[in-house]
Design a protein around this motif. Sequence first.
Motif, PDB file in Angstrom:
ATOM      1  N   ALA A  56     -27.615  51.855  89.283  1.00 36.12           N
ATOM      2  CA  ALA A  56     -28.329  53.125  89.220  1.00 36.12           C
ATOM      3  C   ALA A  56     -27.375  54.305  89.324  1.00 36.12           C
ATOM      4  N   TYR A  57     -26.312  54.184  90.121  1.00 34.54           N
ATOM      5  CA  TYR A  57     -25.305  55.243  90.178  1.00 34.54           C
ATOM      6  C   TYR A  57     -24.765  55.529  88.772  1.00 34.54           C
ATOM      7  N   ARG A  58     -24.516  54.451  88.048  1.00 34.00           N
ATOM      8  CA  ARG A  58     -23.797  54.550  86.790  1.00 34.00           C
ATOM      9  C   ARG A  58     -24.593  55.254  85.711  1.00 34.00           C
ATOM     10  N   ARG A  59     -25.887  54.995  85.627  1.00 34.83           N
ATOM     11  CA  ARG A  59     -26.678  55.568  84.554  1.00 34.83           C
ATOM     12  C   ARG A  59     -27.787  56.495  85.034  1.00 34.83           C
ATOM     13  N   GLY A  60     -28.000  56.542  86.360  1.00 33.15           N
ATOM     14  CA  GLY A  60     -29.031  57.421  86.888  1.00 33.15           C
ATOM     15  C   GLY A  60     -30.407  56.815  86.851  1.00 33.15           C
ATOM     16  N   ALA A  61     -30.739  56.130  85.758  1.00 30.71           N
ATOM     17  CA  ALA A  61     -32.067  55.531  85.620  1.00 30.71           C
ATOM     18  C   ALA A  61     -32.231  54.410  86.639  1.00 30.71           C
ATOM     19  N   PHE A  62     -33.470  54.221  87.112  1.00 32.35           N
ATOM     20  CA  PHE A  62     -33.751  53.171  88.083  1.00 32.35           C
ATOM     21  C   PHE A  62     -33.893  51.844  87.343  1.00 32.35           C
ATOM     22  N   VAL A  63     -32.838  51.051  87.369  1.00 30.71           N
ATOM     23  CA  VAL A  63     -32.805  49.810  86.593  1.00 30.71           C
ATOM     24  C   VAL A  63     -32.404  48.654  87.478  1.00 30.71           C
ATOM     25  N   SER A  64     -32.678  47.458  86.993  1.00 31.34           N
ATOM     26  CA  SER A  64     -32.311  46.249  87.725  1.00 31.34           C
ATOM     27  C   SER A  64     -30.843  45.933  87.500  1.00 31.34           C
ATOM     28  N   VAL A 218     -30.329  62.940  81.170  1.00 31.84           N
ATOM     29  CA  VAL A 218     -30.312  64.023  82.158  1.00 31.84           C
ATOM     30  C   VAL A 218     -29.163  63.813  83.146  1.00 31.84           C
ATOM     31  N   TYR A 219     -28.999  62.588  83.628  1.00 31.20           N
ATOM     32  CA  TYR A 219     -27.943  62.312  84.600  1.00 31.20           C
ATOM     33  C   TYR A 219     -26.548  62.436  83.979  1.00 31.20           C
ATOM     34  N   ALA A 220     -26.437  62.075  82.693  1.00 30.30           N
ATOM     35  CA  ALA A 220     -25.126  62.077  82.052  1.00 30.30           C
ATOM     36  C   ALA A 220     -24.703  63.468  81.598  1.00 30.30           C
ATOM     37  N   ARG A 221     -25.676  64.341  81.271  1.00 30.34           N
ATOM     38  CA  ARG A 221     -25.310  65.618  80.652  1.00 30.34           C
ATOM     39  C   ARG A 221     -25.915  66.828  81.351  1.00 30.34           C
ATOM     40  N   GLY A 222     -26.812  66.612  82.294  1.00 28.20           N
ATOM     41  CA  GLY A 222     -27.465  67.734  82.947  1.00 28.20           C
ATOM     42  C   GLY A 222     -26.629  68.329  84.060  1.00 28.20           C
ATOM     43  N   SER A 223     -27.022  69.532  84.467  1.00 22.65           N
ATOM     44  CA  SER A 223     -26.375  70.180  85.593  1.00 22.65           C
ATOM     45  C   SER A 223     -26.862  69.559  86.906  1.00 22.65           C
ATOM     46  N   PHE A 224     -26.244  69.976  87.995  1.00 25.74           N
ATOM     47  CA  PHE A 224     -26.667  69.484  89.307  1.00 25.74           C
ATOM     48  C   PHE A 224     -28.139  69.796  89.555  1.00 25.74           C
ATOM     49  N   LEU A 225     -28.575  71.005  89.198  1.00 23.87           N
ATOM     50  CA  LEU A 225     -29.973  71.382  89.402  1.00 23.87           C
ATOM     51  C   LEU A 225     -30.907  70.604  88.477  1.00 23.87           C
ATOM     52  N   ASP A 226     -30.473  70.308  87.254  1.00 22.26           N
ATOM     53  CA  ASP A 226     -31.289  69.490  86.345  1.00 22.26           C
ATOM     54  C   ASP A 226     -31.542  68.115  86.951  1.00 22.26           C
ATOM     55  N   VAL A 227     -30.483  67.513  87.476  1.00 21.71           N
ATOM     56  CA  VAL A 227     -30.617  66.176  88.064  1.00 21.71           C
ATOM     57  C   VAL A 227     -31.467  66.236  89.335  1.00 21.71           C
ATOM     58  N   ALA A 228     -31.261  67.276  90.156  1.00 23.01           N
ATOM     59  CA  ALA A 228     -32.058  67.416  91.380  1.00 23.01           C
ATOM     60  C   ALA A 228     -33.536  67.571  91.042  1.00 23.01           C
TER      61      ALA A 228
END
Length: 432
Positions: A56-64, A218-228
């Motif tokens: 999940a750290y790596r891609r942001g998405a909640f994955v197995s 979003v996690y790969a290209r968004g700003s800190f506020l976008d991800v938050a």
Amino acid sequence: MQPVWSAPEAPPPPPAPAAAVGRTAAEPVAEGERRVTVDALRAVALLGIVLVNVAAYRRGAFVSLSAAGGEVAGEVSPLTVVLAALAEGRFYPLFSFLFGWGFAVQDARSRARGRSVTGPWLRRCAVLLVLGVLHATFLFDGDILVAYAVIGVPLLLVRRVPPGWLAGIGATLVLLQSLFTTGLVSLSAAVALEAESAGSIAEVRADEQAHLVSEAVVYARGSFLDVARERADDLVVDELLGFFTVGGTVAGMMLLGMAAARVGWVDPRRWPRWLRAAMVPAWAIGLALSVPTAWLGGRIALGTDDPGEAALHWIGYSLLGPAVALGWAGVIVLSSRTPLGGRVLGAIAPAGRMSLTIYLTQSLVASLVFNGYGVGVGENVGIGVAVAMAVGLWVVQVALAVLWFRVFAIGPLEAVTRAAAYLRWPGLRRRG
């Protein structure tokens, strides 16, 4: 969702009269060994947690983890299946167990001083709740601290329950949670099967994959506020889903930890002979059974229309997880009695003394390394490299913990929680 904080121990009580100290006074070295062993268990659990969370750290998405380690369009891979069998769903039960252990220790020490644990414990849980919400919003949406804070409060109601009853109730909660969640995922698969009149399971999986891809962007290209904002939008649903799917397991393992602390389980010399003989084989069998369960979990990670397949995976995952967690604990405790094991565990134990600090800094470092608002390597490294980075982070944290405790007596965030619990600053620097 991967737990990781274990409650810091309360300050030790004043020395007891000679007639009251009993076994502790007669075996001061063994008492020290038990403390180091528990800290070493926390340190090992921190390694397991960062390995699981790296997907999940790596891609942001909640994955197995078992589903190609975070590749939202990936296939099951042998590496991630093995990692999932070793760690996924194993170390949040272990930390829940250690959380209950920590509460039992604090309660015993408070009673030895003639004080109540209620106020300090409620304040500590309140601090955990705040830290958990901040963690889930700004660093990592796989937070477990909120669950610890909420589920930890009712432990006050059962602190006088005998150990045997605690163990029985804890095991029952784990089993009931497994059956309940298995029913939910089976029902979900049945609904997907019924929906095939309007489409197919392939379309269901494609929709889920598209949703995960959009989150990953979003996690790969968004700003800190976008991800938050992305994390905040999912916060309530994620926390409620966590309570529904693993809350009983967390509570049950906490009760088992309380019971274990009360009977001195951390000293294998007190175990029945059959348990000492069976622990390692049982742990190995649990790991072997976890491999097909992890493979199945990766294969159906994007959804399934087979209720039986869904039920088989979840019943295996939810029962093998706590069982293998206890197996890990037992094997580590046994290894602490060997010369090599004792040295290795003693070397990593300092990390367990500051497990809250290390857990949160794992998320901080990973968010800055993998997300787009930081270094942004999440899209550019494979799961093998990401796992190596996670192990490297843990090794560095262990080394820093060793250096920290040469100067200081307590971890920084542990000092904050203790100050809130006891309404006085404990002091960071070592004395003498």
